[in-house]
Scaffold this motif. Structure first.
Motif, PDB file in Angstrom:
ATOM      1  N   ALA A 339       0.837  -1.205   0.000  1.00  0.00           N
ATOM      2  CA  ALA A 339       0.000   0.000   0.000  1.00  0.00           C
ATOM      3  C   ALA A 339       0.874   1.259   0.000  1.00  0.00           C
ATOM      4  N   ILE A 340       1.859   1.287   0.877  1.00  0.00           N
ATOM      5  CA  ILE A 340       2.715   2.476   0.983  1.00  0.00           C
ATOM      6  C   ILE A 340       3.479   2.695  -0.323  1.00  0.00           C
ATOM      7  N   LEU A 341       3.988   1.614  -0.885  1.00  0.00           N
ATOM      8  CA  LEU A 341       4.741   1.728  -2.140  1.00  0.00           C
ATOM      9  C   LEU A 341       3.900   2.395  -3.232  1.00  0.00           C
ATOM     10  N   LEU A 342       2.652   1.963  -3.358  1.00  0.00           N
ATOM     11  CA  LEU A 342       1.834   2.409  -4.492  1.00  0.00           C
ATOM     12  C   LEU A 342       1.183   3.766  -4.256  1.00  0.00           C
ATOM     13  N   HIS A 343       0.692   3.973  -3.036  1.00  0.00           N
ATOM     14  CA  HIS A 343      -0.135   5.165  -2.789  1.00  0.00           C
ATOM     15  C   HIS A 343       0.661   6.454  -2.692  1.00  0.00           C
ATOM     16  N   LEU A 344       1.991   6.349  -2.663  1.00  0.00           N
ATOM     17  CA  LEU A 344       2.773   7.589  -2.644  1.00  0.00           C
ATOM     18  C   LEU A 344       3.339   7.894  -4.029  1.00  0.00           C
ATOM     19  N   MET A 345       2.850   7.145  -5.022  1.00  0.00           N
ATOM     20  CA  MET A 345       3.244   7.413  -6.405  1.00  0.00           C
ATOM     21  C   MET A 345       2.250   8.373  -7.047  1.00  0.00           C
ATOM     22  N   LYS A 346       2.611   8.778  -8.277  1.00  0.00           N
ATOM     23  CA  LYS A 346       1.773   9.684  -9.050  1.00  0.00           C
ATOM     24  C   LYS A 346       0.732   8.885  -9.834  1.00  0.00           C
ATOM     25  N   GLY A 347      -0.506   9.359  -9.848  1.00  0.00           N
ATOM     26  CA  GLY A 347      -1.567   8.639 -10.550  1.00  0.00           C
ATOM     27  C   GLY A 347      -2.780   8.581  -9.643  1.00  0.00           C
ATOM     28  N   THR A 348      -3.857   7.996 -10.128  1.00  0.00           N
ATOM     29  CA  THR A 348      -5.057   7.869  -9.303  1.00  0.00           C
ATOM     30  C   THR A 348      -5.107   6.460  -8.712  1.00  0.00           C
ATOM     31  N   PRO A 349      -5.024   6.337  -7.383  1.00  0.00           N
ATOM     32  CA  PRO A 349      -5.043   5.001  -6.777  1.00  0.00           C
ATOM     33  C   PRO A 349      -6.432   4.386  -6.767  1.00  0.00           C
ATOM     34  N   ILE A 446      -4.245  -2.793   8.909  1.00  0.00           N
ATOM     35  CA  ILE A 446      -4.009  -2.405   7.506  1.00  0.00           C
ATOM     36  C   ILE A 446      -4.991  -1.293   7.118  1.00  0.00           C
ATOM     37  N   PHE A 447      -6.233  -1.420   7.580  1.00  0.00           N
ATOM     38  CA  PHE A 447      -7.252  -0.413   7.259  1.00  0.00           C
ATOM     39  C   PHE A 447      -6.737   1.001   7.556  1.00  0.00           C
ATOM     40  N   TYR A 448      -6.136   1.183   8.719  1.00  0.00           N
ATOM     41  CA  TYR A 448      -5.713   2.545   9.085  1.00  0.00           C
ATOM     42  C   TYR A 448      -4.492   3.007   8.296  1.00  0.00           C
ATOM     43  N   THR A 449      -3.722   2.062   7.769  1.00  0.00           N
ATOM     44  CA  THR A 449      -2.651   2.471   6.854  1.00  0.00           C
ATOM     45  C   THR A 449      -3.263   3.040   5.573  1.00  0.00           C
ATOM     46  N   TYR A 450      -4.275   2.341   5.043  1.00  0.00           N
ATOM     47  CA  TYR A 450      -4.953   2.856   3.841  1.00  0.00           C
ATOM     48  C   TYR A 450      -5.615   4.207   4.120  1.00  0.00           C
ATOM     49  N   LYS A 451      -6.288   4.279   5.253  1.00  0.00           N
ATOM     50  CA  LYS A 451      -6.973   5.524   5.584  1.00  0.00           C
ATOM     51  C   LYS A 451      -5.972   6.677   5.664  1.00  0.00           C
ATOM     52  N   LYS A 452      -4.839   6.390   6.258  1.00  0.00           N
ATOM     53  CA  LYS A 452      -3.825   7.434   6.399  1.00  0.00           C
ATOM     54  C   LYS A 452      -3.231   7.823   5.042  1.00  0.00           C
ATOM     55  N   LEU A 453      -3.004   6.823   4.209  1.00  0.00           N
ATOM     56  CA  LEU A 453      -2.457   7.123   2.879  1.00  0.00           C
ATOM     57  C   LEU A 453      -3.412   8.021   2.088  1.00  0.00           C
ATOM     58  N   ILE A 454      -4.698   7.757   2.225  1.00  0.00           N
ATOM     59  CA  ILE A 454      -5.683   8.586   1.517  1.00  0.00           C
ATOM     60  C   ILE A 454      -5.651  10.016   2.083  1.00  0.00           C
ATOM     61  N   ALA A 455      -5.586  10.100   3.403  1.00  0.00           N
ATOM     62  CA  ALA A 455      -5.556  11.427   4.029  1.00  0.00           C
ATOM     63  C   ALA A 455      -4.280  12.180   3.642  1.00  0.00           C
ATOM     64  N   LEU A 456      -3.169  11.474   3.560  1.00  0.00           N
ATOM     65  CA  LEU A 456      -1.914  12.128   3.163  1.00  0.00           C
ATOM     66  C   LEU A 456      -2.024  12.713   1.761  1.00  0.00           C
ATOM     67  N   ARG A 457      -2.629  11.957   0.871  1.00  0.00           N
ATOM     68  CA  ARG A 457      -2.802  12.430  -0.511  1.00  0.00           C
ATOM     69  C   ARG A 457      -3.611  13.728  -0.541  1.00  0.00           C
ATOM     70  N   LYS A 458      -4.597  13.814   0.333  1.00  0.00           N
ATOM     71  CA  LYS A 458      -5.420  15.033   0.363  1.00  0.00           C
ATOM     72  C   LYS A 458      -4.630  16.220   0.925  1.00  0.00           C
ATOM     73  N   ALA A 459      -3.706  15.910   1.837  1.00  0.00           N
ATOM     74  CA  ALA A 459      -3.033  17.000   2.551  1.00  0.00           C
ATOM     75  C   ALA A 459      -1.747  17.458   1.865  1.00  0.00           C
ATOM     76  N   HIS A 460      -1.169  16.616   1.009  1.00  0.00           N
ATOM     77  CA  HIS A 460       0.167  16.922   0.470  1.00  0.00           C
ATOM     78  C   HIS A 460       0.190  16.856  -1.054  1.00  0.00           C
ATOM     79  N   PRO A 461       0.147  18.007  -1.695  1.00  0.00           N
ATOM     80  CA  PRO A 461       0.146  18.035  -3.169  1.00  0.00           C
ATOM     81  C   PRO A 461       1.348  17.313  -3.782  1.00  0.00           C
ATOM     82  N   ILE A 462       2.417  17.166  -3.029  1.00  0.00           N
ATOM     83  CA  ILE A 462       3.605  16.487  -3.577  1.00  0.00           C
ATOM     84  C   ILE A 462       3.255  15.063  -4.024  1.00  0.00           C
ATOM     85  N   ILE A 463       2.287  14.426  -3.338  1.00  0.00           N
ATOM     86  CA  ILE A 463       1.940  13.045  -3.703  1.00  0.00           C
ATOM     87  C   ILE A 463       1.236  13.023  -5.061  1.00  0.00           C
TER      88      ILE A 463
END
Ligand code: GLC
Length: 541
Positions: A339-349, A446-463
């Motif tokens: 999850a971490i590997l993919l969700h911090l890449m560029k593109g729509t997860p 695992i659920f909260y890792t996904y939830k956090k990854l989604i929240a990070l994407r919303k908060a950080h345009p770099i992702i």
């Protein structure tokens, strides 16, 4: 590039048949999905890609549509569908419909008419050919085994089906077909859906006589016209399922200047454990170096001229945690690592139902337990070709589509809380330990890792917008990359093996944004990464 909502979004795929049953018939349904919208809102997703819910005899679980403007009996009614669109909207979740435009069911009114004879007004909605020397017109093969041509006794002609013989291919050369499809798409746009996923869309320009299936000469003209006649008028997302796309081909679909689709959903990375030139059932071990090469190529090559999807799972591929992770003692670590590997890449997860709780493959011991038409047909074909049953079952356990289609595991009650009746497909017996209720109760799940990854994407345009660079001076099994955006730099490091690996951290960590080894600290110098360890750091500048 003008920024679009779907570039900053995370999409969740629901396979309705297996998501939540509300009426005890053992089959998931629309009211079941409605009852789980709170859960999806909690996860934080922006849109639901709904696998087909249209009227269908279910030869291929809804990918064989008999009426595009009506709902499958088992799933509910059009009123339920309107309710789902409305209730989802209230939670800021858009509904993305699955458009199967390459073929219909043989029970669609168009095909029923077409079969009546060569003079029927709908004959030319499909692709018919005379026999050649008393045989099939040519050796085109169906994805679901055997010839792609089916003989029709009455008219003494063959019709084309690139999938099952109950999925006759539409004739896109016929302008009436294109108009009818456009009007159907507009029917759904008027209902307020947020977009469309276009099933095997690379096939609609096929030229069967030349044995051209994918990427036919008129494909992009058809898509441009479709865009202009339908979704181009709104701010909708469109994602094309394009199995064999290269980055160059992806740009043809998704360059905003061309007015075709928003993005592609291509499978290059997820096909890397298949023997070259063979079928998906013929396996080879994944080389992490290949995965790094392919994912990195897609990260850097689209630029402003296209957009890509990010995914490990869908309803057609096995569960990633079983496939390339470790679904036993390292299930939680490896699921989070992928999850971490993919969700911090560029593109729509894209997250496929159950992925966010680390659902696993579900092995079978006999073909009698298999529902999927693709696997069943392949089994019989390979038995005839002399393979042993054990060999074929091993392929099905590794690659079969039922792995992803076992019912969603909600809690530890009977059938994982999916149904009070008899489920249409076996529930994975591990539902007692892998389920949503437990995941929600464990802040380290695992659920909260996904939830956090989604929240990070919303908060950080770099992702969403940052440049990507692969770190090449690492161990083969360590997948590490950086993202850069407006002076900011992030580092993502993932050990994709079940062994320790060392990694040289050459820069100062400003902050760890996510990690799967709770509370571990990272400092400059040599780090020993545990099996499937993953972290992402903001680098000090
Ligand atoms: C796509 C779908 C798959 C289906 C096929 C034929 O690949 O994802 O499930 O069987 O098209 O429609």
């Amino acid at each position: 590039m003008k920024k679009k909502w779907w570039q900053e979004s995370v999409i969740y795929q629901v396979y309705p048949r297996s998501f939540q049953d509300s009426d005890g018939d053992g089959i998931g349904d629309l009211q079941g999905i409605i009852s789980r919208l709170d859960y999806l809102q909690n996860l934080g997703i922006d849109a639901i890609w709904l696998s087909p819910v249209y009227k269908s005899p279910n030869d291929d679980n809804g990918y064989d549509i008999s009426d595009y403007e009506d709902i499958m009996d088992e799933f509910g009614t059009m009123a339920d569908m309107d309710e789902l669109i409305q209730k989802a909207k209230e939670k800021n979740i858009k509904i993305i419909m699955d458009l199967v435009l390459n073929h219909t069911s043989d029970e669609h009114a168009w095909f029923i008419e077409a079969k009546k004879g060569k003079d029927n007004a709908y004959r030319d909605y499909y692709i018919w050919r005379d026999p050649v020397d008393g045989e099939v017109p040519n050796d085109l093969k169906s994805t679901f085994s055997g010839s792609a041509w089916q003989y029709d006794e009455d008219s003494k002609q063959y019709f084309l089906h690139l999938f099952s013989k109950k999925q006759p291919d539409l004739n896109w050369e016929n302008p009436k077909v294109r108009e009818a499809i456009h009007s159907m798409i507009n029917f759904w746009i008027d209902k307020g859906v947020g977009g469309f996923r276009l099933d095997v869309i690379d096939l609609i320009g096929k030229m069967p006589d030349q044995k051209i299936k994918e990427n036919g000469p008129k494909l992009h003209e058809y898509l441009h016209d479709m865009n202009q006649a339908t979704f181009g008028r709104g701010d909708l997302v469109t994602v094309g399922e394009t199995w064999g796309a290269t980055p160059e081909i992806a740009k043809l679909y998704s360059d905003p200047k061309r007015d075709e689709l928003s993005m592609v959903f291509q499978f290059e990375h997820i096909s890397l454990d298949q023997e070259d030139g063979k079928e998906k059932w013929d396996l080879k071990p994944l080389a992490i170096s290949d995965l790094k090469r392919v994912l990195s190529k897609w990260q850097v090559s689209l630029g402003d001229e296209g957009w890509n999807s990010l995914f490990w799972n869908n309803h057609d591929v096995p569960r990633i945690v079983s496939r390339w992770g470790n679904d036993q003692e390292l299930r939680v670590e490896s699921a989070k690592a992928f999850a971490i590997l993919l969700h911090l890449m560029k593109g729509t997860p894209y997250i496929y139902q159950g992925e966010e709780i680390g659902m696993t493959n579900c092995p079978v011991t006999s073909i009698d337990e298999v529902e999927d038409i693709e696997a069943v047909n392949m089994y019989h074909e390979r038995i005839e070709a002399g393979y042993s049953p054990a060999e074929i079952i091993a392929s099905i356990n590794a690659k079969g589509r039922d792995n992803a289609r076992t019912p969603m595991q909600w809690d530890e009650t009977a059938n994982g809380g999916f149904t009070t009746g008899t489920p249409w497909l076996h529930v994975n017996p591990n539902y007692r330990t892998i389920n949503v209720a437990d995941s929600l109760a464990d802040s380290n799940s695992i659920f909260y890792t996904y939830k956090k990854l989604i929240a990070l994407r919303k908060a950080h345009p770099i992702i969403v917008w940052g440049d990507y660079e692969l770190l090449t001076n690492t161990a083969d099994e360590v997948f590490a990359y950086t993202r850069h955006y407006q002076g900011e730099k992030w580092l993502v490091v993932v050990n994709l093996s079940d062994k320790e690996q060392s990694f040289e951290l050459t820069e100062n960590v400003h902050e760890i944004v996510i990690q799967n080894k709770q509370d571990k600290e990272y400092q400059n110098g040599q780090i020993i990464l545990e099996p499937f360890e993953a972290f992402a750091a903001i680098i000090e500048n």
